[in-house]
Structure formats: structure tokens, C-alpha cells
Write a protein that holds these residues in place. Structure first.
Motif, PDB file in Angstrom:
ATOM      1  N   ASP A  15     -35.648 -52.545  37.958  1.00 17.00           N
ATOM      2  CA  ASP A  15     -35.729 -53.778  37.182  1.00 17.00           C
ATOM      3  C   ASP A  15     -34.375 -54.244  36.672  1.00 17.00           C
ATOM      4  O   ASP A  15     -34.288 -55.049  35.759  1.00 17.00           O
ATOM      5  N   LEU A  39     -34.200 -61.604  42.717  1.00 18.41           N
ATOM      6  CA  LEU A  39     -35.417 -62.317  42.341  1.00 18.41           C
ATOM      7  C   LEU A  39     -36.441 -62.315  43.475  1.00 18.41           C
ATOM      8  O   LEU A  39     -37.635 -62.155  43.238  1.00 18.41           O
ATOM      9  N   TRP A  42     -38.147 -58.998  43.676  1.00 14.23           N
ATOM     10  CA  TRP A  42     -39.133 -58.853  42.614  1.00 14.23           C
ATOM     11  C   TRP A  42     -40.323 -59.799  42.788  1.00 14.23           C
ATOM     12  O   TRP A  42     -41.218 -59.826  41.947  1.00 14.23           O
ATOM     13  N   ARG A  77     -35.041 -57.601  34.648  1.00 12.37           N
ATOM     14  CA  ARG A  77     -36.411 -58.098  34.477  1.00 12.37           C
ATOM     15  C   ARG A  77     -36.915 -57.585  33.142  1.00 12.37           C
ATOM     16  O   ARG A  77     -37.067 -56.380  32.931  1.00 12.37           O
ATOM     17  N   VAL A  83     -36.808 -62.936  33.195  1.00 12.37           N
ATOM     18  CA  VAL A  83     -35.569 -62.248  33.562  1.00 12.37           C
ATOM     19  C   VAL A  83     -34.432 -62.696  32.646  1.00 12.37           C
ATOM     20  O   VAL A  83     -34.477 -63.778  32.077  1.00 12.37           O
TER      21      VAL A  83
END
Length: 107
Positions: A15, A39, A42, A77, A83
Motif C-alpha cells: 500500500d 494506482l 491497486w 493508500r 490515496v
């Protein structure tokens, strides 16, 4: 571009991503690439455009100051859909408001 992943207390390495970039115009592009890659990894594709805009502005501003050897770009994150994107330059001073054509004297 040098990219290293860190694991601070409470934040899993998956993260958090971090890149150390030189004070060069190309670093804004490398920062955008980092944000885009992270991004998308994720599953936050809908945040990519805004994230690239934010990091591009921050990295561009840091590149103009050049107060150190490199800038640090970090993407964390916070929650599943939140974020934090940050860019740290080498200055130990707080940011200062610059008048047009007037450099910051604290760097």
C-alpha cells in the motif's frame, strides 16, 4: 528512476510506493508514471488522471526549487479508495510564496 518500496509501521508495503528522482524536468514524467502504475495496480483506474495531475504539479514545483540532490515522490493508500500523493524536496524550510520572477531566498 530509482523506485524503492518502504514499509512504515502500520502501512503494508503493498500500500506504499516511493521514488527518489533528480531535480530535472523529466522527473515530472517519471512521477506521473509511478502514480499511474501504482494506482492501476491497486485497481484505482478512475483516480489515475487526477493523481497524475497532482503529482505533475508537485514534482514540477519541486524541480524548480532544486534545494537538494533529489526529490522524494510517495504514493500511499490510506483506505480502499483514498490515496495520499506527496513530493518532498530537499529544503528544510517551509514553502514560501514567490512573487513573479523572485526566487525564494531560504533554499
Amino acid at each position: 528512476m530509482t523506485t524503492a518500496v518502504e514499509t512504515p509501521t502500520g502501512t503494508p508495503a503493498a500500500d506504499r510506493a516511493r521514488a527518489l528522482l533528480p531535480y530535472e524536468p523529466q522527473s515530472a514524467s517519471a512521477a506521473r508514471r509511478l502514480v499511474r502504475t501504482v494506482l492501476r495496480r491497486w485497481g484505482l483506474d478512475d483516480l489515475v488522471e487526477a493523481g497524475e495531475l497532482v503529482v505533475s504539479e508537485l514534482a514540477g514545483n519541486a524541480a524548480k526549487t532544486g534545494c537538494g540532490r533529489r526529490m522524494e515522490v510517495t504514493v500511499v493508500r490510506i483506505t480502499g479508495r483514498c490515496v495520499r500523493i506527496s513530493v518532498r524536496d530537499g529544503s528544510r524550510s517551509m514553502p514560501c510564496l514567490l512573487r513573479l520572477n523572485s526566487p525564494c531566498r531560504r533554499c
